[in-house]
Design an enzyme around this catalytic site. Structure first.
Site, mmCIF file in Angstrom:
data_model
loop_
_atom_site.group_PDB
_atom_site.id
_atom_site.type_symbol
_atom_site.label_atom_id
_atom_site.label_comp_id
_atom_site.label_asym_id
_atom_site.label_seq_id
_atom_site.Cartn_x
_atom_site.Cartn_y
_atom_site.Cartn_z
ATOM 1 N N ASP A 1 0.833 -1.209 0.000
ATOM 2 C CA ASP A 1 0.000 0.000 0.000
ATOM 3 C C ASP A 1 0.868 1.259 0.000
ATOM 4 O OD1 ASP A 1 -2.326 1.465 0.030
ATOM 5 O OD2 ASP A 1 -2.595 1.330 2.203
ATOM 6 N N GLY A 2 0.323 2.304 -0.574
ATOM 7 C CA GLY A 2 0.973 3.616 -0.519
ATOM 8 C C GLY A 2 1.557 4.099 -1.829
ATOM 9 N N ASN A 3 1.266 3.402 -2.912
ATOM 10 C CA ASN A 3 1.805 3.833 -4.219
ATOM 11 C C ASN A 3 1.305 5.220 -4.604
ATOM 12 O OD1 ASN A 3 2.866 1.295 -4.333
ATOM 13 N ND2 ASN A 3 1.579 0.561 -6.005
ATOM 14 N N ARG B 1 0.094 7.666 -2.667
ATOM 15 C CA ARG B 1 0.640 8.730 -1.807
ATOM 16 C C ARG B 1 2.112 9.006 -2.117
ATOM 17 N NH1 ARG B 1 -1.123 5.926 3.400
ATOM 18 N NH2 ARG B 1 -1.752 4.386 1.840
ATOM 19 N N HIS C 1 2.607 3.306 -8.948
ATOM 20 C CA HIS C 1 2.479 1.875 -9.249
ATOM 21 C C HIS C 1 3.711 1.369 -10.002
ATOM 22 C CE1 HIS C 1 -1.465 2.060 -7.671
ATOM 23 N NE2 HIS C 1 -2.026 2.685 -8.696
ATOM 24 N N ARG D 1 -11.723 1.889 -9.104
ATOM 25 C CA ARG D 1 -10.814 3.027 -9.338
ATOM 26 C C ARG D 1 -11.030 3.597 -10.737
ATOM 27 N NH1 ARG D 1 -5.128 2.218 -6.161
ATOM 28 N NH2 ARG D 1 -6.108 1.805 -4.162
ATOM 29 N N LEU E 1 10.700 -20.833 -4.132
ATOM 30 C CA LEU E 1 9.611 -19.974 -3.647
ATOM 31 C C LEU E 1 8.384 -20.059 -4.551
ATOM 32 C CD1 LEU E 1 8.704 -17.429 -1.859
ATOM 33 C CD2 LEU E 1 9.644 -16.048 -3.711
ATOM 34 N N ARG F 1 1.842 -5.038 6.181
ATOM 35 C CA ARG F 1 1.154 -3.982 5.424
ATOM 36 C C ARG F 1 2.016 -2.719 5.472
ATOM 37 N NH1 ARG F 1 -4.955 -2.327 4.543
ATOM 38 N NH2 ARG F 1 -4.561 -0.597 3.147
ATOM 39 N N SER G 1 -8.227 -4.844 4.914
ATOM 40 C CA SER G 1 -8.765 -4.580 3.570
ATOM 41 C C SER G 1 -9.182 -5.831 2.794
ATOM 42 C CB SER G 1 -7.743 -3.774 2.737
ATOM 43 O OG SER G 1 -7.491 -2.544 3.360
ATOM 44 N N GLU H 1 0.731 -13.274 12.480
ATOM 45 C CA GLU H 1 1.304 -12.106 13.157
ATOM 46 C C GLU H 1 1.177 -10.946 12.178
ATOM 47 O OE1 GLU H 1 2.450 -11.928 16.256
ATOM 48 O OE2 GLU H 1 1.974 -14.055 16.531
#
Ligand code: FPP
Length: 245
Positions: free
Chosen positions: A21-23, A25, A38, A72, A132, A189, A197, A208
């Site tokens: 989150d926060g792209n 801003r 983004h 959006r 992974l 987050r 969310s 956790e």
């Protein structure tokens, strides 16, 4: 000692989930449009995937596009879709080189045909990799997934495949998009928001939670290691007392 050196292999989570989150801003702070954020978020994705692979984490789930994100502005949604197509395409070689398997959860049918094509090709192409597993949550929400599971379960009860009284937590789990994946022990987050969310609602029952002020495009390996270190120092009791552990 570096952060990485302080990490103890046996105390690492098998599955880490991330709400990136926060792209928007981040871009705004730089006087730029949201899409710029983004685009710069892709670098953070690369760093996080690399860091997880370096630490031999088994599963990394990234919340790349939520069910709610369809609301959006069209231009932003289109830009995110293009970014996904290009990133999956460009990173395929690196995924294979690093033995990383790609997987996706969410309402994939809702994605544009081009994204689906790129995604399924990459999933197929990396399916033999044993390192992974990178899980992209796309057009995903926890409530969508739970409702989807309930509907499929109902169908199987109607068809006589299962009996209504067979349903327990383990069987329900098999109907989720994450059926074969262990629950995340750690959820990160970014951007200083303290919310879930609609992400992995069933799976995070005992996860956790780790929140950082860092905006997603600034998130680097060191930030990931910091979260792992924090996790390592926590006591997980699963409803029991310290003495019982
Ligand atoms: C949240 O920031 C971010 C997203 C909704 C999209 C995340 C996508 C990427 C990082 C790019 C591509 C991903 C992959 C897997 C290649 P926000 O827009 O909600 O930021 P804000 O809260 O500051 O507005």
């Amino acid at each position: 000692m570096s952060l990485k050196q302080q990490l103890i292999k046996d105390k690492l989570p098998k599955h880490v989930a991330v709400i990136m989150d926060g792209n928007g801003r981040w871009a705004k702070k730089k006087g730029n449009i949201r899409i710029f954020g983004h685009k710069n978020g892709v670098k953070a994705v690369r760093e996080t995937v690399e860091a997880a692979a370096e630490m031999q984490i088994e599963y990394l789930t990234l919340y790349a596009f939520s069910t709610e994100n369809w609301k959006r502005p069209k231009m932003e949604v289109n830009a995110l879709m293009s970014l996904l197509i290009n990133s999956i395409h460009n990173e395929l070689e690196t995924l294979n080189k690093n033995n990383i398997r790609l997987f996706a959860i969410g309402n994939i049918n809702q994605l544009p045909a081009k994204v689906q094509k790129e995604l399924y090709q990459a999933i197929e192409n990396t399916s033999g990799n044993t390192g992974l597993t990178l899980v992209l949550a796309l057009s995903y929400s926890g409530r969508w997934e739970i409702l989807n599971a309930v509907n499929q379960l109902l169908n199987d009860v109607k068809n006589g495949k299962i009996e209504g009284d067979e349903i327990d937590s383990s069987l329900f789990n098999d109907y989720l998009a994450t059926a074969k994946i262990p629950d995340p022990e750690l959820l990160i987050r970014t951007s200083g928001e303290f919310r879930i969310s609609n992400f992995l609602l069933w799976q995070i029952a005992y996860s956790e939670l780790y929140f950082t002020e860092t905006l997603w495009p600034d998130f680097r390996k060191e930030d990931f290691f910091k979260a792992l270190l924090d996790f390592q120092n926590r006591e997980r009791r699963f409803g029991m007392t310290s003495e019982q552990l």
